[in-house]
Motif scaffolding. Sequence first.
Motif, mmCIF file in Angstrom:
data_model
loop_
_atom_site.group_PDB
_atom_site.id
_atom_site.type_symbol
_atom_site.label_atom_id
_atom_site.label_comp_id
_atom_site.label_asym_id
_atom_site.label_seq_id
_atom_site.Cartn_x
_atom_site.Cartn_y
_atom_site.Cartn_z
ATOM 1 N N PHE A 187 45.034 35.416 35.196
ATOM 2 C CA PHE A 187 45.168 34.352 34.207
ATOM 3 C C PHE A 187 43.796 33.845 33.745
ATOM 4 C CE2 PHE A 187 49.249 34.092 36.421
ATOM 5 C CZ PHE A 187 50.131 34.069 35.347
ATOM 6 N N ALA A 188 42.745 34.188 34.505
ATOM 7 C CA ALA A 188 41.409 33.690 34.187
ATOM 8 C C ALA A 188 40.533 34.717 33.481
ATOM 9 C CB ALA A 188 40.707 33.222 35.472
ATOM 10 N N GLY A 189 40.858 36.002 33.615
ATOM 11 C CA GLY A 189 40.026 37.008 32.985
ATOM 12 C C GLY A 189 40.536 38.404 33.256
ATOM 13 N N PRO A 190 39.952 39.402 32.594
ATOM 14 C CA PRO A 190 40.431 40.782 32.711
ATOM 15 C C PRO A 190 40.025 41.434 34.027
ATOM 16 C CG PRO A 190 38.468 40.722 31.354
ATOM 17 C CD PRO A 190 38.809 39.289 31.654
ATOM 18 N N VAL A 191 40.750 42.483 34.373
ATOM 19 C CA VAL A 191 40.371 43.316 35.514
ATOM 20 C C VAL A 191 39.280 44.269 35.038
ATOM 21 C CG1 VAL A 191 41.155 44.971 37.224
ATOM 22 C CG2 VAL A 191 42.707 43.186 36.421
ATOM 23 N N LEU A 192 38.166 44.313 35.774
ATOM 24 C CA LEU A 192 37.008 45.074 35.325
ATOM 25 C C LEU A 192 36.724 46.293 36.200
ATOM 26 C CD1 LEU A 192 34.762 42.000 34.453
ATOM 27 C CD2 LEU A 192 36.062 43.441 32.867
ATOM 28 N N SER A 193 37.749 46.754 36.904
ATOM 29 C CA SER A 193 37.627 47.987 37.680
ATOM 30 C C SER A 193 38.899 48.797 37.475
ATOM 31 C CB SER A 193 37.430 47.680 39.168
ATOM 32 O OG SER A 193 38.536 46.958 39.692
ATOM 33 N N ARG A 194 38.822 50.062 37.782
ATOM 34 C CA ARG A 194 39.973 50.943 37.648
ATOM 35 C C ARG A 194 40.664 51.117 38.996
ATOM 36 N NH1 ARG A 194 37.801 55.888 33.724
ATOM 37 N NH2 ARG A 194 37.275 54.581 31.905
ATOM 38 N N GLY A 195 41.909 51.564 38.952
ATOM 39 C CA GLY A 195 42.626 51.825 40.182
ATOM 40 C C GLY A 195 43.423 50.619 40.651
ATOM 41 N N PRO A 196 43.577 50.459 41.971
ATOM 42 C CA PRO A 196 44.391 49.362 42.504
ATOM 43 C C PRO A 196 43.844 48.003 42.075
ATOM 44 C CG PRO A 196 43.828 50.947 44.231
ATOM 45 C CD PRO A 196 43.007 51.292 43.037
ATOM 46 N N VAL A 197 44.736 47.016 42.030
ATOM 47 C CA VAL A 197 44.312 45.665 41.670
ATOM 48 C C VAL A 197 44.323 44.781 42.911
ATOM 49 C CG1 VAL A 197 45.154 45.847 39.314
ATOM 50 C CG2 VAL A 197 46.662 44.921 41.085
ATOM 51 N N TYR A 198 43.498 43.752 42.854
ATOM 52 C CA TYR A 198 43.461 42.726 43.889
ATOM 53 C C TYR A 198 43.483 41.400 43.153
ATOM 54 C CZ TYR A 198 42.205 40.693 48.463
ATOM 55 O OH TYR A 198 42.194 39.994 49.656
ATOM 56 N N PHE A 199 44.704 40.878 42.948
ATOM 57 C CA PHE A 199 44.879 39.621 42.225
ATOM 58 C C PHE A 199 44.895 38.463 43.217
ATOM 59 C CE2 PHE A 199 47.346 41.806 38.549
ATOM 60 C CZ PHE A 199 46.138 42.186 37.976
ATOM 61 N N ARG A 200 44.103 37.454 42.896
ATOM 62 C CA ARG A 200 44.008 36.258 43.754
ATOM 63 C C ARG A 200 44.297 35.060 42.865
ATOM 64 N NH1 ARG A 200 40.015 33.314 46.978
ATOM 65 N NH2 ARG A 200 40.488 33.605 49.194
ATOM 66 N N LEU A 201 45.489 34.491 43.011
ATOM 67 C CA LEU A 201 45.963 33.433 42.123
ATOM 68 C C LEU A 201 45.454 32.073 42.595
ATOM 69 C CD1 LEU A 201 47.853 34.234 39.721
ATOM 70 C CD2 LEU A 201 47.795 35.896 41.568
ATOM 71 N N GLN A 202 44.553 31.474 41.795
ATOM 72 C CA GLN A 202 43.886 30.230 42.172
ATOM 73 C C GLN A 202 44.545 28.990 41.577
ATOM 74 O OE1 GLN A 202 41.970 31.891 44.607
ATOM 75 N NE2 GLN A 202 40.425 30.395 44.096
ATOM 76 N N GLY A 203 45.568 29.188 40.742
ATOM 77 C CA GLY A 203 46.205 28.055 40.073
ATOM 78 C C GLY A 203 45.605 27.844 38.701
ATOM 79 N N ILE A 204 46.412 27.948 37.675
ATOM 80 C CA ILE A 204 45.916 27.855 36.299
ATOM 81 C C ILE A 204 45.255 26.512 36.036
ATOM 82 C CG2 ILE A 204 46.626 27.863 33.863
ATOM 83 C CD1 ILE A 204 48.834 29.841 34.660
ATOM 84 N N THR A 205 45.798 25.456 36.619
ATOM 85 C CA THR A 205 45.228 24.116 36.425
ATOM 86 C C THR A 205 44.557 23.595 37.684
ATOM 87 O OG1 THR A 205 47.336 23.064 37.031
ATOM 88 C CG2 THR A 205 46.952 23.537 34.687
ATOM 89 N N GLY A 206 44.405 24.465 38.694
ATOM 90 C CA GLY A 206 43.773 24.043 39.929
ATOM 91 C C GLY A 206 44.655 24.274 41.138
ATOM 92 N N TYR A 207 44.185 23.819 42.293
ATOM 93 C CA TYR A 207 44.824 24.117 43.574
ATOM 94 C C TYR A 207 46.247 23.566 43.680
ATOM 95 C CZ TYR A 207 45.320 24.625 48.651
ATOM 96 O OH TYR A 207 45.762 24.959 49.908
#
Length: 241
Positions: free
Chosen positions: A177-197
């Motif tokens: 939600f904060a920016g694009p994935v800048l590597s290829r292959g598997p993803v590692y998404f870490r959801l920090q909260g769109i409006t905060g914790y």
Amino acid sequence: MCFRTDIKVGCCGFACAVEAYFEKFRAVEIQQTFYRLPRPGTVAKWREQGPDGFVFSLKAWQLITHDLSCPSFRFLDEGYLPQALARCGGFRATEEVLDAWQALRGLAGVLHAGYILFQSPPSFEPTAEHVHRMEGFFRTIDRGRLRLAWAPPEGWPHKLISDVCRTSRLIHCTDPFAGPVLSRGPVYFRLQGITGYRHRYSDAELMQLRRFCRRKSGVVFFNTIHMQEDARRFALLLPKR
């Protein structure tokens, strides 16, 4: 149209009692390893309790990524000399940093971990020296079958992040939600909260996250006050495997 994905969902840290966590989720990012390394017996017990196919990720020890100026160093066990701590952090190829990696990798082996996340502090600026250190560190270490992810601090240009990930074979850890994935292959998404914790993800936002995960493999970790509930809700949106 069939929705295909191979994503494991979990939380940053055990969001409830360990036994209950293993019943609810299929992945976890261990936070404890950032501050101090747990006993091998504790790690072995987690491995024994985890169900088949469960994915463990370890957050890299701060001795590798952070320096003595970081407040988190107060959580280190006693016994580290100031002179040695001064040689830690920032991916320096010092004896102390490489020893910290070997200790962490040993625990990852006991745990049969799939990932290690390296999270850089804000002070780790996008300089040529820092890029050189990273390349040297990741060229030196033996990663075995571990997948290594890197969460750069704000301020790093997208192209530089992409170049570092490609050169050092890293997964770009990001909040989609904060920016694009800048590597290829598997993803590692870490959801920090769109409006905060304290953010609670809406149904529409979780559906958007589902679209981010389409035709992807990897892990999604929630890191908010509502992470247990939101991770459970999101996992229900993914195909059963």
